[in-house]
Design a protein around this motif. Structure first.
Motif, PDB file in Angstrom:
ATOM      1  N   GLU A   1       0.948  -1.594  -0.392  1.00 43.59           N
ATOM      2  CA  GLU A   1       0.405   0.369   0.283  1.00 43.59           C
ATOM      3  C   GLU A   1       0.473   1.278  -0.219  1.00 43.59           C
ATOM      4  O   GLU A   1       1.424   1.671   1.501  1.00 43.59           O
ATOM      5  N   PRO A   2       1.042   1.851  -1.554  1.00 48.30           N
ATOM      6  CA  PRO A   2       2.162   3.276  -1.330  1.00 48.30           C
ATOM      7  C   PRO A   2       1.071   3.906  -0.855  1.00 48.30           C
ATOM      8  O   PRO A   2       0.004   3.995  -1.310  1.00 48.30           O
ATOM      9  N   ALA A   3       1.818   5.220  -0.559  1.00 46.34           N
ATOM     10  CA  ALA A   3       1.506   6.561  -0.872  1.00 46.34           C
ATOM     11  C   ALA A   3       1.099   6.999  -1.512  1.00 46.34           C
ATOM     12  O   ALA A   3      -0.666   7.536  -1.334  1.00 46.34           O
ATOM     13  N   PHE A   4       1.224   7.238  -3.103  1.00 49.59           N
ATOM     14  CA  PHE A   4       0.378   7.318  -3.784  1.00 49.59           C
ATOM     15  C   PHE A   4       1.898   6.118  -4.978  1.00 49.59           C
ATOM     16  O   PHE A   4       2.167   5.688  -5.517  1.00 49.59           O
ATOM     17  N   PRO A   5       0.882   6.194  -6.511  1.00 48.15           N
ATOM     18  CA  PRO A   5       0.663   5.583  -7.820  1.00 48.15           C
ATOM     19  C   PRO A   5       2.243   5.989  -7.844  1.00 48.15           C
ATOM     20  O   PRO A   5       2.233   7.303  -7.993  1.00 48.15           O
ATOM     21  N   PRO A   6       3.126   4.550  -8.763  1.00 50.27           N
ATOM     22  CA  PRO A   6       4.336   5.567  -9.562  1.00 50.27           C
ATOM     23  C   PRO A   6       4.102   6.070 -11.090  1.00 50.27           C
ATOM     24  O   PRO A   6       3.087   5.507 -11.193  1.00 50.27           O
TER      25      PRO A   6
END
Length: 396
Positions: free
Chosen positions: A49-54
């Motif tokens: 669950e990253p902070a934002f999409p790469p």
């Protein structure tokens, strides 16, 4: 050769799993490169669950949680499968963004394959030890960083003040500038929202001293708190508005129980929060640029900041804010009191900062690094190489 010929292998210890100014700058860079027709492949630790999409193609590398800071990941190697992926991608330049294991391995790989490699400098890692009772390790950190950066063909700093420090520290023969930009649709004075402030319990006529950033000790939270204490003892009327989250959040709340904590904000919400402050107080000495300083300036706020790398290149002392010797609690309190008690001074400094921020557009900023890539590749093709040893002496 032009930008469409670039094939960039980018290595980052944190590309998108925790949000910070450095990885947001890298994602903006990749987006710009792709729009210009370059090819980019990113290698970084990944989480579920990253902070934002790469932005762009992201390849995960093995990493472990950092003890005491489990939200961060420490890369441990570039395994054979990743090396084969890099080989297939066939980069013509490597870009490393931090001097940790992944960066070191990428530099070694670039040199083994005879590819040019540049490093971008995003934070003053050597200063972190001061905030955890380990200041005695700072000389060792500087030596390790010097070895890392001197093995690159060039390094790029986000501000002239940081570039000058890197030259003085003898980090590289070739120090360029890749500064930071500002989203002027998000950060601007007309985002100010008095109704939002009232919802937080801040009256229209109260002067809100702001903080924006991750709540970690290396942001100078102790200095911030001590300076606010000075204002309280002096009887200076003010409110404190904190925007951000982080592992030191509980410490900061206990230290400043009278402050308003608005939590994490992003995008237009962040623009609203910053513009709804009356000034920004940024005592940190760890930044190499100071994104929050520029965002506050673009929002029309005066800035009280440490006279350190980053803010020193952005804030004109006595014009768009006040620069204070790092750690000088009384000096910070004096500057904050000046703006708390003088509305005309706040307005004049805020307008000066807004005008100064106008020249920081992201596309122009990122094109500077593209030009740097092309220059380094041309130099390598002409026979210039990064030194094999570390010949640059260093004296305090």
């Amino acid at each position: 050769m032009d930008v469409t010929d670039l094939r960039i292998a980018l290595f980052s210890g944190n590309y998108n799993y925790v949000r910070d100014g450095a990885n947001q700058a890298l994602n903006r860079l990749v987006g710009y490169l792709l729009r210009q027709g370059a090819s980019v492949r990113v290698y970084s630790p990944v989480v579920k669950e990253p902070a934002f999409p790469p932005t762009g193609d992201l390849v995960g590398v093995p990493a472990i949680a950092i003890p005491g800071r489990a939200e961060y990941r420490a890369p441990v190697m570039i395994p054979p499968s990743i090396k084969r992926d890099i080989k297939r991608f066939a980069p013509n330049i490597f870009h490393v963004s931090s001097p940790e294991i992944l960066g070191h391995r990428a530099v070694s790989l670039a040199r083994r394959w005879d590819k040019p490699v540049i490093a971008s400098v995003h934070t003053r890692f050597e200063t972190y030890f001061r905030y955890y009772g380990l200041a005695f390790l700072e000389p060792l950190a500087l030596a390790a960083m010097r070895r890392f950066y001197q093995r690159c063909d060039a390094i790029f700093a986000p501000s002239e003040s940081m570039a000058q420090l890197l030259r003085e520290q003898r980090m590289s023969y070739d120090v360029g500038i890749w500064t930071r930009g500002i989203d002027q649709e998000i950060f601007r004075p007309d985002r100010r929202d008095l109704a939002w402030r009232r919802g937080l319990g801040i009256a229209d006529d109260e002067v809100a001293i702001g903080f924006v950033g991750r709540l970690v000790m290396e942001k100078g939270l102790d200095v911030y708190s001590d300076a606010i204490d000075q204002l309280v003892r002096r009887g200076v009327k003010h409110r404190v508005l904190i925007v951000g989250e982080g592992p030191a959040g509980d410490w900061f709340r206990n230290r400043l129980p009278q402050a308003v904590f608005a939590g994490f904000q992003a995008g237009p919400d962040l623009g609203r929060a910053v513009a709804s402050m009356d000034m920004l107080f940024n005592p940190s000495v760890t930044e190499t640029f100071g994104n929050v300083t520029l965002e506050a300036m673009a929002s029309g706020l005066p800035v009280v900041a440490a006279k350190a790398t980053g803010s020193d290149s952005l804030v004109a002392h006595g014009v768009s804010g006040r620069l204070v010797r790092p750690g000088a609690i009384v000096g910070f309190a004096d500057a904050l009191q000046h703006y708390c008690e003088n509305g005309d001074a706040r307005a004049a400094a805020g307008e000066a900062g807004r005008k100064a921020a106008d020249r920081y557009g992201w596309d122009a900023v990122n094109q500077e690094l593209v030009d740097g890539y092309l220059r380094i590749i041309r130099q390598r093709q002409a026979g210039s190489r990064a030194p094999r040893q570390s010949p640059l002496p260093y004296t305090d």
